[in-house]
Design a protein around this motif. Structure first.
Motif, PDB file in Angstrom:
ATOM      1  N   PRO A 177       0.819  -1.209   0.000  1.00  0.00           N
ATOM      2  CA  PRO A 177       0.000   0.000   0.000  1.00  0.00           C
ATOM      3  C   PRO A 177       0.857   1.264   0.000  1.00  0.00           C
ATOM      4  O   PRO A 177       1.978   1.280   0.510  1.00  0.00           O
ATOM      5  CB  PRO A 177      -0.794  -0.115   1.314  1.00  0.00           C
ATOM      6  CG  PRO A 177       0.020  -1.028   2.171  1.00  0.00           C
ATOM      7  CD  PRO A 177       0.667  -1.991   1.234  1.00  0.00           C
ATOM      8  N   ALA A 178       0.308   2.323  -0.588  1.00  0.00           N
ATOM      9  CA  ALA A 178       1.034   3.582  -0.668  1.00  0.00           C
ATOM     10  C   ALA A 178       1.195   4.189   0.719  1.00  0.00           C
ATOM     11  O   ALA A 178       0.295   4.134   1.553  1.00  0.00           O
ATOM     12  CB  ALA A 178       0.298   4.556  -1.584  1.00  0.00           C
TER      13      ALA A 178
ATOM     14  N   ILE B 283       6.060   8.714 -16.320  1.00  0.00           N
ATOM     15  CA  ILE B 283       7.326   8.416 -15.651  1.00  0.00           C
ATOM     16  C   ILE B 283       7.249   8.813 -14.179  1.00  0.00           C
ATOM     17  O   ILE B 283       7.726   8.092 -13.295  1.00  0.00           O
ATOM     18  CB  ILE B 283       8.491   9.122 -16.356  1.00  0.00           C
ATOM     19  CG1 ILE B 283       8.641   8.608 -17.794  1.00  0.00           C
ATOM     20  CG2 ILE B 283       9.802   8.913 -15.603  1.00  0.00           C
ATOM     21  CD1 ILE B 283       9.499   9.481 -18.678  1.00  0.00           C
ATOM     22  N   PHE B 284       6.639   9.954 -13.908  1.00  0.00           N
ATOM     23  CA  PHE B 284       6.484  10.419 -12.530  1.00  0.00           C
ATOM     24  C   PHE B 284       5.671   9.411 -11.723  1.00  0.00           C
ATOM     25  O   PHE B 284       6.058   9.015 -10.611  1.00  0.00           O
ATOM     26  CB  PHE B 284       5.800  11.788 -12.514  1.00  0.00           C
ATOM     27  CG  PHE B 284       5.697  12.408 -11.152  1.00  0.00           C
ATOM     28  CD1 PHE B 284       6.575  13.406 -10.766  1.00  0.00           C
ATOM     29  CD2 PHE B 284       4.720  12.009 -10.247  1.00  0.00           C
ATOM     30  CE1 PHE B 284       6.497  13.990  -9.507  1.00  0.00           C
ATOM     31  CE2 PHE B 284       4.628  12.575  -8.980  1.00  0.00           C
ATOM     32  CZ  PHE B 284       5.517  13.569  -8.612  1.00  0.00           C
TER      33      PHE B 284
ATOM     34  N   LYS C 174       5.379   5.307  -7.549  1.00  0.00           N
ATOM     35  CA  LYS C 174       4.875   4.006  -7.127  1.00  0.00           C
ATOM     36  C   LYS C 174       6.004   3.125  -6.607  1.00  0.00           C
ATOM     37  O   LYS C 174       5.834   2.382  -5.633  1.00  0.00           O
ATOM     38  CB  LYS C 174       4.159   3.329  -8.291  1.00  0.00           C
ATOM     39  CG  LYS C 174       3.434   2.053  -7.895  1.00  0.00           C
ATOM     40  CD  LYS C 174       2.607   1.525  -9.046  1.00  0.00           C
ATOM     41  CE  LYS C 174       1.838   0.278  -8.616  1.00  0.00           C
ATOM     42  NZ  LYS C 174       1.008  -0.253  -9.721  1.00  0.00           N
ATOM     43  N   GLU C 175       7.170   3.198  -7.261  1.00  0.00           N
ATOM     44  CA  GLU C 175       8.332   2.460  -6.770  1.00  0.00           C
ATOM     45  C   GLU C 175       8.686   2.855  -5.341  1.00  0.00           C
ATOM     46  O   GLU C 175       9.190   2.035  -4.565  1.00  0.00           O
ATOM     47  CB  GLU C 175       9.548   2.718  -7.668  1.00  0.00           C
ATOM     48  CG  GLU C 175       9.448   2.144  -9.060  1.00  0.00           C
ATOM     49  CD  GLU C 175      10.609   2.579  -9.953  1.00  0.00           C
ATOM     50  OE1 GLU C 175      10.611   2.194 -11.138  1.00  0.00           O
ATOM     51  OE2 GLU C 175      11.487   3.312  -9.462  1.00  0.00           O
ATOM     52  N   LEU C 176       8.396   4.109  -4.997  1.00  0.00           N
ATOM     53  CA  LEU C 176       8.703   4.630  -3.668  1.00  0.00           C
ATOM     54  C   LEU C 176       7.497   4.527  -2.736  1.00  0.00           C
ATOM     55  O   LEU C 176       7.483   5.157  -1.677  1.00  0.00           O
ATOM     56  CB  LEU C 176       9.157   6.091  -3.790  1.00  0.00           C
ATOM     57  CG  LEU C 176      10.400   6.314  -4.646  1.00  0.00           C
ATOM     58  CD1 LEU C 176      10.614   7.798  -4.906  1.00  0.00           C
ATOM     59  CD2 LEU C 176      11.622   5.710  -3.984  1.00  0.00           C
TER      60      LEU C 176
ATOM     61  N   ARG D 295      11.016  11.572  -6.700  1.00  0.00           N
ATOM     62  CA  ARG D 295      11.837  11.290  -5.527  1.00  0.00           C
ATOM     63  C   ARG D 295      11.815  12.463  -4.548  1.00  0.00           C
ATOM     64  O   ARG D 295      11.687  12.289  -3.332  1.00  0.00           O
ATOM     65  CB  ARG D 295      13.271  11.017  -5.977  1.00  0.00           C
ATOM     66  CG  ARG D 295      14.323  10.916  -4.889  1.00  0.00           C
ATOM     67  CD  ARG D 295      14.362   9.541  -4.281  1.00  0.00           C
ATOM     68  NE  ARG D 295      13.640   9.475  -3.027  1.00  0.00           N
ATOM     69  CZ  ARG D 295      13.595   8.387  -2.253  1.00  0.00           C
ATOM     70  NH1 ARG D 295      14.215   7.288  -2.645  1.00  0.00           N
ATOM     71  NH2 ARG D 295      12.923   8.393  -1.119  1.00  0.00           N
ATOM     72  N   SER D 296      11.929  13.670  -5.073  1.00  0.00           N
ATOM     73  CA  SER D 296      11.919  14.872  -4.241  1.00  0.00           C
ATOM     74  C   SER D 296      10.578  15.037  -3.542  1.00  0.00           C
ATOM     75  O   SER D 296      10.522  15.421  -2.360  1.00  0.00           O
ATOM     76  CB  SER D 296      12.216  16.106  -5.088  1.00  0.00           C
ATOM     77  OG  SER D 296      13.469  16.005  -5.728  1.00  0.00           O
ATOM     78  N   ALA D 297       9.497  14.770  -4.271  1.00  0.00           N
ATOM     79  CA  ALA D 297       8.168  14.899  -3.677  1.00  0.00           C
ATOM     80  C   ALA D 297       7.988  13.938  -2.508  1.00  0.00           C
ATOM     81  O   ALA D 297       7.449  14.302  -1.457  1.00  0.00           O
ATOM     82  CB  ALA D 297       7.099  14.648  -4.737  1.00  0.00           C
TER      83      ALA D 297
END
Length: 347
Positions: free
Chosen positions: A32-33, A55-56, A61-63, A285-287
């Protein structure tokens, strides 16, 4: 609170990564996110912005972050309303591609009232307390466009077609273009016979402005500094009507497929290829880092009229028919058969 520096990762991606898919990928099952991020797009009709979005989303999602996307359809009032909706939904960060560089400050203001950080993506939000600016060095992009044309047409009449006057990037591009052209103008080698802006970066006004300029100078035109590939497409359409396509040099930006096909066909001289994958992945990544309470350092700063905004800026690269296979094709940004097997493209 931790501090995370993305400079090395940003440089690594800028050297190694190519483009992304232009269509959304099907959702996959996973953990889950952890956080929810709001991505406010100005418009997703153009190929470029579809790539950024996809891409974003994939990187977030990877993170383990969920991305909620809204597109304003070139409407600033709608974009503000969408920001209010996303804040009510509980997003922890807003990533904004502003429609209007000045009016988007209202989005930052309402986000700050709820202690939600704001990343200005690709386009700088002016006069606002922006937390991070992730983009390309647009002044350098403008310099590349003008330098390419001037090296090949050192004398003659030049037409300038800028982007949306509401977009700060359009003004930065013009700044870079004029840095290169001004010495030639002062020498009398180059004459600016038209200086226009294209609302919403659309092809139709670029075509109309080119038609009007051709009539004024009786087709005596050496080059058109078109600020992106969509406006370049409008320019080329006007030139084709007068059998001037390929004779008048035309610049562009974004390496969109129709433009790259025009490079091969010889009707557009160059485009500036901007590696979107590192841009979008770094923004995601920054977000996530900001949502986690981390501070994200920039590699430079850009003043937006209110503050020096921490910035992560990539460089673009000039592409023409001579190096298209070694750049956009080699990176996987476009397939070789799409670029070289499509025949003469429509502008």
């Amino acid at each position: 609170m931790r501090t995370r520096t993305l400079a090395m990762l940003f440089v690594c991606f800028s050297l190694a990564c190519g483009g992304g898919s232009s269509s959304p990928r099907p959702a996959q099952q996973g953990p889950p996110a952890r956080v929810k991020i709001g991505l406010l797009m100005d418009d997703v009709a153009q190929e470029r912005w579809q790539r950024d979005r996809d891409i974003f989303i994939a990187r977030a999602k990877e993170l383990r972050a969920e991305t909620v996307v809204r597109a304003a359809d070139n409407d600033q009032a709608k974009q503000l309303q969408q920001a209010e909706e996303l804040l009510k939904e509980g997003v922890k960060v807003l990533v904004v591609v502003p429609h209007d560089a000045e009016k988007a400050a209202a989005i930052v203001e309402i986000a700050k009232k709820q202690n939600v950080p704001v990343i200005s993506y690709d386009r700088l939000i002016r006069n606002a307390d922006v937390d991070l600016y992730v983009s390309f060095d647009n002044v350098k992009v403008g310099e590349m466009q003008a330098r390419y044309l001037l090296d090949r047409a050192p004398r003659g009449n030049y037409l300038l077609i800028g982007g949306a006057p509401t977009d700060n990037n359009a003004k930065l591009l013009r700044e870079g273009q004029m840095k290169v052209l001004e010495p030639a103008i002062k020498r009398g080698d180059v004459k600016i016979v038209g200086d226009y802006w294209a609302d919403n970066w659309e092809a139709a006004p670029a075509e109309q402005h080119t038609e009007a300029t051709l009539k004024k100078v009786r087709n005596n035109l050496a080059a058109v500094v078109a600020s992106n590939d969509v406006t370049a497409g409008g320019v080329v359409r006007a030139l084709q009507k007068h059998n001037l396509a390929g004779k008048v040099l035309v610049s562009g930006q974004d390496a969109e497929l129709p433009a790259v096909q025009r490079l091969v066909a010889g009707t557009q001289a160059m485009t500036v290829y901007k590696r979107i994958t590192p841009l979008a992945r770094t923004a995601a990544r920054s977000a996530v880092d900001l949502a986690d309470g981390d501070k994200v350092d920039g590699t430079s700063t850009v003043n937006n009229g209110r503050k020096d905004v921490p910035a992560l800026l990539l460089d673009g690269m000039p592409v023409d028919k001579e190096n298209v296979e070694q750049t956009v094709v080699a990176d996987g940004f476009h397939k070789k058969e799409e670029v070289f097997g499509a025949g003469t493209p429509k502008p």
